[in-house]
Design an enzyme around this catalytic site. Structure first.
Site, PDB file in Angstrom:
ATOM      1  N   LYS A 100       0.838  -1.387   0.381  1.00 54.68           N
ATOM      2  CA  LYS A 100      -0.016   0.418   0.015  1.00 54.68           C
ATOM      3  C   LYS A 100       0.710   1.588   0.270  1.00 54.68           C
ATOM      4  CE  LYS A 100      -3.735  -2.791   3.048  1.00 54.68           C
ATOM      5  NZ  LYS A 100      -4.686  -2.145   3.678  1.00 54.68           N
TER       6      LYS A 100
ATOM      7  N   LYS B 288       2.775  -4.278  10.757  1.00 54.43           N
ATOM      8  CA  LYS B 288       1.191  -4.348  11.375  1.00 54.43           C
ATOM      9  C   LYS B 288       1.438  -5.246  12.921  1.00 54.43           C
ATOM     10  CE  LYS B 288      -2.518  -4.669   9.910  1.00 54.43           C
ATOM     11  NZ  LYS B 288      -3.106  -4.154   8.399  1.00 54.43           N
TER      12      LYS B 288
HETATM   13  N1  GLU Z   1      -5.115  -0.756   9.164  1.00 53.18           N
HETATM   14  C1  GLU Z   1      -5.798  -0.243   8.219  1.00 53.18           C
HETATM   15  C2  GLU Z   1      -5.052  -0.956   7.303  1.00 53.18           C
HETATM   16  O1  GLU Z   1      -4.880  -1.783   6.773  1.00 53.18           O
HETATM   17  C3  GLU Z   1      -4.535   1.573   8.230  1.00 53.18           C
HETATM   18  C4  GLU Z   1      -3.291   1.294   8.320  1.00 53.18           C
HETATM   19  C5  GLU Z   1      -2.635   2.898   8.998  1.00 53.18           C
HETATM   20  O2  GLU Z   1      -3.608   3.946   9.203  1.00 53.18           O
HETATM   21  O3  GLU Z   1      -1.149   2.897   9.355  1.00 53.18           O
HETATM   22  O4  GLU Z   1      -4.347  -0.195   5.838  1.00 53.18           O
END
Ligand code: GLU
Length: 419
Positions: free
Chosen positions: A99, A111
């Site tokens: 991402k 994570k």
């Molecule tokens: N938990 C969200 C995701 O899976 C957001 C992570 C974030 O904002 O750093 O993208």
């Protein structure tokens, strides 16, 4: 809090690694790059003692994975869920890397997770667990090291307790340590709706590429939690026809379009609304409804080889992380069903988390319109970058997203002399 999520099978790490391998090979990188990028560079396991309300001590297991920090600090949410595993957290950290790569954010993926069921815990117990987790991982996190955020079953209040614990440990105020905070503690305007707004923009752009307009587009949204409910409301405002929604009690469908504002108003305190209706559809019936776009916005492993042949949507847009297995997604592609992958569709959340961190670092806060405008620009760019790659190479949007996402990390790792 986020939607209920069953265990990701350990195959999830295997299939993620298969796609990473293919992406790196197609980009011309050697096996050495795959060796480096196939797993997180750091995976910390912690044990967190918590005194429960009944006086008993419980020791919870938690993890924090940091996939690759060649580009910058790592970033990603923390989930509280009974089925958290080290493999799941590792795979999710790789997805965060992708991402950040696709959206050109100056981070690598991270994570965290704790094996627990917050629905059976008191607020005090959740607070003590959240604070204990921060103490346990404090050496490896920080505004310039690894920045957590909410994920399944965690929310702005939990981020606030974590921020407070971190500030006590560091003896200073560090709002940039964590994102998804309440606005009064340095959270960003627009963060709560950001994932849904991003998904809506992805739907609009992908539909346009297919020659479809958002006006009258028939959409089914599986899951009416934070992401699904905001998404239904945005799509309704933009003129799409939300024909189906579902929650833990089942699904409801109306070919003419559901009355979304009314459904939002009638939700109970757990956010569900379908229990008010008699003629509810089962989850399997819901997923196979006729529609233009199906948005799985709740659970992982929803579209699998078992039900993929029955899917009637023309396009799948993954608002949840991992709702379609890689094999099911390939079958859909063969049938001409466009699957917009999670790492592209749902990255509006981490994008606005990045904006939150920038605002914390500069101590200057933007109005919501400015946040939304910046998100719109990032989303449109990302969708076109990935879809152009998919089209020019005649590959699935998922593989294209992995190729776009991983490239920056291979390059940064090479330039740092790691490969
Ligand atoms: N938990 C969200 C995701 O899976 C957001 C992570 C974030 O904002 O750093 O993208």
């Amino acid at each position: 809090m986020g939607a209920d999520t069953p265990a990701l099978s350990n195959d999830v790490l295997d299939s993620t690694q298969r796609v990473i391998h293919e992406a790196l090979t197609r980009l011309g990188y050697s096996e050495e790059y795959y060796e480096l990028l196939k797993e997180p560079m750091r995976l910390l396991t912690v044990r967190i003692p918590v005194r429960m309300d009944d006086g008993q001590l419980r020791v919870f297991t938690g993890y924090r994975a940091q996939h690759n920090d060649a580009v910058g600090p790592t970033k990603g949410g923390i989930r509280f869920h009974p089925s958290v595993t080290a493999e799941e957290v590792s795979a999710l950290s790789i997805w965060m890397t992708l991402k950040c790569g696709i959206f050109d954010l100056p981070y690598g993926g991270g994570k965290g997770g704790i094996i627990c069921d917050p629905r059976t815990m008191s607020l005090g117990e959740v607070e003590r667990l959240a604070r204990g987790y921060v103490r346990a991982i404090s050496q490896i996190v920080g505004p310039n090291k690894d920045i957590p955020a909410p994920d399944v079953y965690t929310n702005a209040q939990i981020m606030a307790w974590m921020l407070d614990e971190y500030s006590i440990l560091r003896e200073n105020d560090s709002p940039g340590f964590i994102t998804g905070k309440p606005i009064v503690l340095g959270g960003s305007r627009g963060r709560e709706r950001a994932t849904s707004l991003g998904v809506a923009i992805a739907i609009r752009e992908a539909a346009a590429l297919q020659g479809m307009s958002l006006q009258g587009l028939k959409v089914c949204v599986q899951g009416f939690g934070n992401v699904g409910s905001h998404l239904a409301s945005i799509l309704n405002e933009w003129g799409a026809l939300v024909v189906g929604i579902s929650d833990v009690h089942g699904g409801i469908y109306d070919e003419q379009g559901l009355n979304i504002p009314e459904l939002l108003d009638r939700r109970d305190s757990f956010g569900s609304v379908t229990s008010l209706f008699d003629n509810r559809l089962s989850n399997d019936e819901f997923l196979t409804l006729p529609c233009d776009v199906l948005v799985p916005a709740a659970l992982e492993n929803q579209l699998t080889l078992d039900n993929v042949a029955d899917i009637r949507a023309k396009m799948i847009v993954e608002a949840a992380n991992g709702p379609t297995t890689i094999e099911a997604s390939e079958k859909l592609h063969e049938r001409g069903v466009l699957v917009i992958p999670d790492v592209l569709a749902n990255a509006g959340g981490v994008t606005v988390s990045y904006f939150e961190w920038v605002q914390n670092n500069q101590g200057y806060y933007w109005p919501e319109e400015e946040v939304n405008e910046k998100l719109e620009k990032k989303m449109v760019e990302a969708v076109h970058k990935v879809m152009d790659m998919a089209q020019s190479r005649n590959i699935t949007p998922r593989l294209a997203a992995y190729m776009v996402g991983v490239k920056k990390f291979a390059e940064a790792s090479r330039l740092r002399g790691w490969v």
